[in-house]
Design an enzyme around this catalytic site. Structure first.
Site, PDB file in Angstrom:
ATOM      1  N   ALA A   8      16.557   7.530  -6.885  1.00  0.00           N
ATOM      2  CA  ALA A   8      16.115   8.144  -8.108  1.00  0.00           C
ATOM      3  C   ALA A   8      14.907   7.504  -8.563  1.00  0.00           C
ATOM      4  O   ALA A   8      14.729   7.213  -9.703  1.00  0.00           O
ATOM      5  CB  ALA A   8      17.396   8.057  -9.036  1.00  0.00           C
ATOM      6  N   ASP A  32      21.385   6.603  -6.467  1.00  0.00           N
ATOM      7  CA  ASP A  32      20.360   5.413  -6.057  1.00  0.00           C
ATOM      8  C   ASP A  32      21.444   4.393  -6.082  1.00  0.00           C
ATOM      9  O   ASP A  32      22.464   4.009  -6.504  1.00  0.00           O
ATOM     10  CB  ASP A  32      19.319   5.350  -7.317  1.00  0.00           C
ATOM     11  N   SER A 119      11.194   9.816   2.960  1.00  0.00           N
ATOM     12  CA  SER A 119      10.973   8.338   2.919  1.00  0.00           C
ATOM     13  C   SER A 119       9.961   8.267   4.209  1.00  0.00           C
ATOM     14  O   SER A 119      10.022   9.053   5.074  1.00  0.00           O
ATOM     15  CB  SER A 119      12.165   7.691   3.311  1.00  0.00           C
ATOM     16  N   ARG A 151      -2.948  18.890  -1.176  1.00  0.00           N
ATOM     17  CA  ARG A 151      -4.080  18.125  -1.338  1.00  0.00           C
ATOM     18  C   ARG A 151      -5.353  18.895  -1.054  1.00  0.00           C
ATOM     19  O   ARG A 151      -6.396  18.923  -1.596  1.00  0.00           O
ATOM     20  CB  ARG A 151      -3.955  16.549  -0.671  1.00  0.00           C
ATOM     21  N   HIS A 175       2.494  12.737   9.437  1.00  0.00           N
ATOM     22  CA  HIS A 175       2.070  12.554   8.065  1.00  0.00           C
ATOM     23  C   HIS A 175       1.260  10.964   8.144  1.00  0.00           C
ATOM     24  O   HIS A 175       1.830  10.203   7.732  1.00  0.00           O
ATOM     25  CB  HIS A 175       3.198  12.559   7.152  1.00  0.00           C
TER      26      HIS A 175
END
Ligand SMILES: NC(=O)c1ccc[n+]([C@@H]2O[C@H](COP(=O)([O-])OP(=O)(O)OC[C@H]3O[C@@H](n4cnc5c(N)ncnc54)[C@H](O)[C@@H]3O)[C@@H](O)[C@H]2O)c1
Length: 311
Positions: A8, A32, A119, A151, A175
């Site tokens: 979170a 979380d 992540s 982007r 990535h």
């Protein structure tokens, strides 16, 4: 429909907010490990519902996975973000254990969920989640391509002084700084971008895109969250609404683009079954080489990950 967002923090809370605002699911659970944070953010988001007109209920959970049970989609954002001077790959030693542990809990309580990993390092964390989850490959995917393409599209819109909505583009690969924006597959309302911008400016935009994450880390001292959270929410929407949208996502390639047994960014169709199709576009020799370089960079991080013996 029920969606869980694990983590979170900046990206997770933004993703939960945007999913709620889209008003496409009955329940959004934020989980979380930090005591109280997800309960607090869920309550805050629920109190925004009368203002922003949504009725998805919001539930917070401090590490209690029973509240996430039977989720249709789970977004995993738990882990540490980068700080200035770090690459995404530097996060592996902390985030690998977190992603494995979280995935185990997610699958135990929501065996049918489609899982979206956020992540970092993204491609390897998605692989780790796939192996841990023991689910079919169409049900585990990573979010990176929508963000990186956004982007690229935003920089192009600014340079061309046009609406970002009119820019369509494709970007492939890992990535990281070796990602591969594809000007040959970039159009402005159907017009090839190469007809509207000179090569030098376009190349500068491609280079800025590749380092787009780092630019923000240097400005803010941590990584971005509005565009990443929005991108993850767009994947959630495509799945829960069975939209069959075409997006670049991190998916398992088994021979497509000449790449085997690895997770890397490629154009896919997203619908209720998760990754419903991997689309193979024709690449020229230069593009193939760039994609291979990017895959090689992902492989290097995979080797570090494998040496950690976490799985
Ligand atoms: N894929 C992408 O394009 C992209 C973009 C931006 C950020 N990221 C990555 O997303 C991750 C999150 O970034 P952020 O900015 O939201 O970080 P953040 O620090 O704001 O939030 C991360 C949250 O994860 C929680 N957490 C840690 N371990 C946990 C566990 N075991 N179970 C549940 N929650 C746990 C933390 O308490 C924290 O609240 C980072 O790894 C970052 O690098 C990826």
């Amino acid at each position: 429909m029920k969606v869980t967002v694990v983590g979170a923090g900046n990206v997770g809370a933004t993703c939960a907010q945007i999913v709620a605002q889209k008003n496409i699911v009955q329940e959004v659970v934020l989980l979380d490990i930090k005591e109280g944070i997800s309960e607090g953010k869920s309550l805050d988001l629920w109190q925004a519902a009368p203002i922003n007109y949504y009725d998805s209920s919001l539930v917070g959970s401090t590490n209690d996975y029973s509240k996430t049970a039977e989720s249709d989609v789970v977004v995993i954002t738990s882990g540490v973000p980068r700080k200035p001077g770090m690459s995404r790959d530097d996060l592996i030693s902390i985030n690998a254990g977190i992603v494995k542990n979280v995935t185990e809990n997610v699958v135990k309580h929501s065996p049918k969920a489609k899982i979206i990993i956020v992540s970092n390092p993204l491609d390897v964390m998605t692989y780790a989640a796939f192996v841990t989850a023991k689910k079919p490959k169409n049900e585990v995917m990573g979010m990176a391509g929508i963000l990186d393409t956004a982007r690229y599209r935003a920089f192009l819109a600014e340079a061309l002084d046009v609406s970002p909505r009119d820019i369509q583009a494709l970007l492939m690969g890992g990535h990281g700084d070796t990602m591969v924006p594809l000007p040959r597959y970039t159009t402005v309302a159907g017009i090839p971008v190469t007809e509207l911008i000179d090569e030098e400016k376009l190349n500068a935009i491609v280079e800025r895109t590749k380092k787009g994450g780092g630019e923000l880390v240097n400005l803010m001292g941590t990584s971005a969250w509005y565009a990443p959270g929005s991108a993850a929410a767009q994947m959630v929407e495509a799945i829960v609404m069975d939209q069959k949208r075409i997006f670049p996502c991190c998916v398992k390639l088994d021979g497509e683009y000449g790449l085997h047994d690895m997770f890397v960014g490629a154009p896919v169709k997203l619908g209720k079954n998760g990754v419903e199709q991997i689309i193979e576009v024709k690449l020229n020799e230069k593009e193939k080489q760039l994609l291979q370089n990017s895959a090689n960079a992902v492989h290097k991080v995979m080797e570090i990950f494998n040496e950690m013996n976490i799985l």
